[in-house]
Design an enzyme around this catalytic site. Structure first.
Site, PDB file in Angstrom:
ATOM      1  N   SER A 178       0.846  -1.191   0.000  1.00  0.00           N
ATOM      2  CA  SER A 178       0.000   0.000   0.000  1.00  0.00           C
ATOM      3  C   SER A 178       0.882   1.242   0.000  1.00  0.00           C
ATOM      4  O   SER A 178       1.917   1.268   0.683  1.00  0.00           O
ATOM      5  CB  SER A 178      -0.879   0.033   1.254  1.00  0.00           C
ATOM      6  OG  SER A 178      -1.545  -1.191   1.415  1.00  0.00           O
TER       7      SER A 178
ATOM      8  N   GLU B 213       0.423  -2.606  13.862  1.00  0.00           N
ATOM      9  CA  GLU B 213      -0.427  -2.572  12.662  1.00  0.00           C
ATOM     10  C   GLU B 213      -1.849  -3.021  13.006  1.00  0.00           C
ATOM     11  O   GLU B 213      -2.831  -2.420  12.583  1.00  0.00           O
ATOM     12  CB  GLU B 213       0.164  -3.495  11.582  1.00  0.00           C
ATOM     13  CG  GLU B 213      -0.702  -3.576  10.336  1.00  0.00           C
ATOM     14  CD  GLU B 213      -0.050  -4.352   9.195  1.00  0.00           C
ATOM     15  OE1 GLU B 213       0.861  -5.159   9.455  1.00  0.00           O
ATOM     16  OE2 GLU B 213      -0.458  -4.149   8.041  1.00  0.00           O
TER      17      GLU B 213
ATOM     18  N   GLU C 261      -7.731 -15.851   9.755  1.00  0.00           N
ATOM     19  CA  GLU C 261      -7.326 -17.195  10.206  1.00  0.00           C
ATOM     20  C   GLU C 261      -6.038 -17.100  11.032  1.00  0.00           C
ATOM     21  O   GLU C 261      -5.905 -17.727  12.092  1.00  0.00           O
ATOM     22  CB  GLU C 261      -7.086 -18.124   8.999  1.00  0.00           C
ATOM     23  CG  GLU C 261      -8.346 -18.511   8.232  1.00  0.00           C
ATOM     24  CD  GLU C 261      -8.831 -17.430   7.285  1.00  0.00           C
ATOM     25  OE1 GLU C 261      -8.097 -16.430   7.082  1.00  0.00           O
ATOM     26  OE2 GLU C 261      -9.945 -17.547   6.753  1.00  0.00           O
TER      27      GLU C 261
HETATM   28  C1  LIG Z   1      -5.729  -4.119   1.082  1.00  0.00           C
HETATM   29  C2  LIG Z   1      -4.426  -4.778   1.432  1.00  0.00           C
HETATM   30  C3  LIG Z   1      -3.322  -4.004   1.737  1.00  0.00           C
HETATM   31  C4  LIG Z   1      -2.094  -4.618   2.036  1.00  0.00           C
HETATM   32  N1  LIG Z   1      -1.012  -3.804   2.282  1.00  0.00           N
HETATM   33  C5  LIG Z   1       0.184  -4.386   2.524  1.00  0.00           C
HETATM   34  C6  LIG Z   1       1.352  -3.569   2.703  1.00  0.00           C
HETATM   35  O1  LIG Z   1       1.281  -2.341   2.638  1.00  0.00           O
HETATM   36  N2  LIG Z   1       2.536  -4.160   2.914  1.00  0.00           N
HETATM   37  C7  LIG Z   1       2.657  -5.524   2.998  1.00  0.00           C
HETATM   38  O2  LIG Z   1       3.759  -5.992   3.221  1.00  0.00           O
HETATM   39  N3  LIG Z   1       1.581  -6.340   2.814  1.00  0.00           N
HETATM   40  C8  LIG Z   1       0.352  -5.796   2.584  1.00  0.00           C
HETATM   41  N4  LIG Z   1      -0.755  -6.592   2.377  1.00  0.00           N
HETATM   42  C9  LIG Z   1      -0.559  -8.062   2.325  1.00  0.00           C
HETATM   43  C10 LIG Z   1      -1.144  -8.855   3.474  1.00  0.00           C
HETATM   44  O3  LIG Z   1      -0.404  -8.672   4.650  1.00  0.00           O
HETATM   45  C11 LIG Z   1      -1.147 -10.335   3.012  1.00  0.00           C
HETATM   46  O4  LIG Z   1      -2.034 -10.432   1.911  1.00  0.00           O
HETATM   47  C12 LIG Z   1      -1.582 -11.267   4.112  1.00  0.00           C
HETATM   48  O5  LIG Z   1      -0.612 -11.331   5.124  1.00  0.00           O
HETATM   49  C13 LIG Z   1      -1.871 -12.699   3.575  1.00  0.00           C
HETATM   50  O6  LIG Z   1      -0.822 -13.181   2.823  1.00  0.00           O
HETATM   51  P1  LIG Z   1      -1.085 -13.809   1.387  1.00  0.00           P
HETATM   52  O7  LIG Z   1      -1.880 -12.823   0.588  1.00  0.00           O
HETATM   53  O8  LIG Z   1       0.231 -14.239   0.839  1.00  0.00           O
HETATM   54  O9  LIG Z   1      -2.040 -15.064   1.620  1.00  0.00           O
HETATM   55  P2  LIG Z   1      -1.584 -16.511   2.085  1.00  0.00           P
HETATM   56  O10 LIG Z   1      -0.645 -16.393   3.233  1.00  0.00           O
HETATM   57  O11 LIG Z   1      -1.148 -17.279   0.892  1.00  0.00           O
HETATM   58  O12 LIG Z   1      -2.951 -17.106   2.616  1.00  0.00           O
HETATM   59  C14 LIG Z   1      -3.953 -17.664   1.759  1.00  0.00           C
HETATM   60  C15 LIG Z   1      -5.072 -18.217   2.632  1.00  0.00           C
HETATM   61  O13 LIG Z   1      -4.563 -19.294   3.457  1.00  0.00           O
HETATM   62  C16 LIG Z   1      -4.849 -19.032   4.827  1.00  0.00           C
HETATM   63  N5  LIG Z   1      -3.739 -19.532   5.673  1.00  0.00           N
HETATM   64  C17 LIG Z   1      -2.413 -19.397   5.443  1.00  0.00           C
HETATM   65  N6  LIG Z   1      -1.698 -19.940   6.442  1.00  0.00           N
HETATM   66  C18 LIG Z   1      -2.590 -20.419   7.341  1.00  0.00           C
HETATM   67  C19 LIG Z   1      -2.479 -21.085   8.606  1.00  0.00           C
HETATM   68  N7  LIG Z   1      -1.271 -21.352   9.150  1.00  0.00           N
HETATM   69  N8  LIG Z   1      -3.621 -21.403   9.269  1.00  0.00           N
HETATM   70  C20 LIG Z   1      -4.837 -21.121   8.743  1.00  0.00           C
HETATM   71  N9  LIG Z   1      -5.011 -20.509   7.534  1.00  0.00           N
HETATM   72  C21 LIG Z   1      -3.915 -20.144   6.863  1.00  0.00           C
HETATM   73  C22 LIG Z   1      -4.951 -17.516   4.924  1.00  0.00           C
HETATM   74  O14 LIG Z   1      -5.711 -17.136   6.039  1.00  0.00           O
HETATM   75  C23 LIG Z   1      -5.638 -17.171   3.598  1.00  0.00           C
HETATM   76  O15 LIG Z   1      -7.024 -17.360   3.704  1.00  0.00           O
HETATM   77  C24 LIG Z   1      -1.995  -6.028   2.065  1.00  0.00           C
HETATM   78  C25 LIG Z   1      -3.121  -6.818   1.775  1.00  0.00           C
HETATM   79  C26 LIG Z   1      -4.332  -6.207   1.454  1.00  0.00           C
HETATM   80  C27 LIG Z   1      -5.526  -7.069   1.139  1.00  0.00           C
END
Ligand SMILES: Cc1cc2nc3c(=O)[nH]c(=O)nc-3n(C[C@H](O)[C@H](O)[C@H](O)COP(=O)(O)OP(=O)(O)OC[C@H]3O[C@@H](n4cnc5c(N)ncnc54)[C@H](O)[C@@H]3O)c2cc1C
Length: 396
Positions: A150, A233, A366
């Protein structure tokens, strides 16, 4: 000034207002003067925008300044700086870093972003692969890719975590840096969201140079430093102070009161439930902030963030149903690069779509449930077989 009283803060605020009349002072000059007077964030140390006063007393200053029509630093535009970078710099920064970085961060002259998530490291953030290597000249070279960043398109600085020792287990070989977003090796590309807007970005880091003086905390201790950022955060996303019926629930209740023709008994039951949930969440946030007055937030912030995400999604869904076809009137998919997320100032259809991200950003719901289970309630942890394996030997 550890015993600042309400009266003392009022008189300091009035002194600032009489020296820098908001009516004929440039907003930036006013904000700088406010920082220098220790009235920016009163719980910060003297000399860094604060007075070492209890955090709760900030409300006294804010009310005086709002009544006098003083400009604010638009927290919606600089939320990552205020909510996440600042507490981390305060806790882990050197004196030089604190005095160089905190003032322009607070005044909004320098926007911050967060380079944490990667294509292969979101929930499992400690698996991150962006590499930083230290040269003989005392400068780190960083290569890798970050994602979902972001505000990267408006940011001057980023908080960045990178792998500095692949031979150590994944949590141990990480170091935390301040990254200059104007470095020629930083490439920012827009990523469109479900709203059609590109509020976040992919960020490619190619040979980015970071002087060792821009490291935050010790080499290899980036994971611990990042916990301060992540705990803050969650509080900053889910723990905003609002009056009763403030925020989204107030908007929806306002529509309900003004538009009797939209009401049905079933919708009324649902609105009442959401209203009660909003009030419970508001009071829980209030209690959490009282704990914050005495230190850094712990894992408890996960609870308010979790509740906030659920309520935002339920309320925005309710709002669209209440407004029926009017609620669906969001159909402009022109590419927009917003400077800030004005959630409450937008239309219902936008809010409904944007709220989908609330249960992902700042840690998914989660993952937050796992944190509450393990670190607040003390339940048995998830099995983690990769904790002690060198990062370079992990399957990726
Ligand atoms: C609007 C928005 C703004 C953002 N801004 C930033 C930013 O400024 N900087 C930044 O660094 N990031 C940012 N993010 C990223 C955000 O932190 C990640 O999307 C988030 O941590 C999830 O990671 P992922 O997308 O890789 O999903 P994944 O980690 O791949 O997860 C996919 C799914 O699997 C589930 N899952 C994964 N592991 C487990 C577990 N151990 N137990 C149960 N369920 C699990 C998750 O809950 C999810 O439903 C932003 C995201 C959004 C949507």
């Amino acid at each position: 000034m550890t015993t600042a009283s309400v009266e003392e803060l009022r008189s300091r605020t009035r002194a600032l207002l009489s020296e820098f009349d908001p009516a004929d002072t440039e907003p930036l000059d006013f904000l700088r003067a406010r920082f220098d007077a220790g009235l920016a964030w009163v719980h910060f140390p003297v000399g860094l925008g604060g007075l070492d006063a209890p955090r709760a007393l900030q409300a006294v200053v804010d009310a005086e300044l709002a009544a006098a029509g003083a400009p604010d630093n638009d927290p919606r535009r600089i939320g990552i700086g205020l909510g996440m970078a600042a507490p981390t710099i305060l806790r882990y920064g050197t004196d030089e870093q604190r005095s160089r970085l905190l003032r322009p961060l607070w005044t909004g002259e320098e926007v911050w972003c967060q380079l944490f998530s990667e294509p292969g490291a979101g929930s499992d953030l400690a698996a991150l692969a962006t590499r930083a290597t230290l040269g003989a000249d005392g400068v780190w070279t960083v290569d890798g890719q970050k994602v979902w960043t972001s505000s990267a398109h408006t940011a001057r600085w980023a908080i960045l975590i990178a792998r500095t020792d692949p031979a150590l287990p994944k949590h141990k070989g990480i170091t935390y840096f301040v990254c200059d977003m104007t470095d020629p090796g930083v490439e920012v590309r827009p990523l469109r969201q479900i709203t059609g807007e590109a509020e976040f970005n992919e960020v490619f880091l190619t040979g980015v140079r970071i002087p060792d003086t821009d490291r935050l905390g010790a080499v290899g201790e980036g994971w611990q430093v990042a916990q301060t950022t992540l705990n803050n955060e969650r509080v900053s996303i889910g723990g905003q102070r609002t009056p009763r019926e403030g925020g989204l629930v107030g908007i929806v209740a306002g529509t309900w009161r003004a538009r009797p023709e939209l009401r049905t008994p079933e919708l009324q039951q649902r609105l009442l439930k959401h209203w009660v949930d909003a009030e419970v969440l508001r009071l829980t946030g209030e209690r959490l902030r009282q704990q914050l007055t005495v230190g850094q937030p712990g894992p408890e912030g996960a609870g308010t963030k979790l509740g906030f995400a659920r309520l935002a999604q339920e309320l925005t869904g309710f709002e669209v149903e209440l407004l029926a076809e009017e609620g669906l009137g969001y159909d402009d998919w022109t590419m927009v690069r917003p400077e800030l997320v004005d959630f409450n100032g937008r239309e219902a259809g936008y809010r409904y779509l944007r709220a989908k991200g609330n249960s992902i950003e700042g840690g998914t719901s989660e993952i937050l449930r796992n944190i509450i289970a393990e670190r607040v309630l003390g339940l048995p942890p998830e099995p983690r077989t990769d904790k002690d394996v060198p990062w370079k030997d992990l399957a990726r």
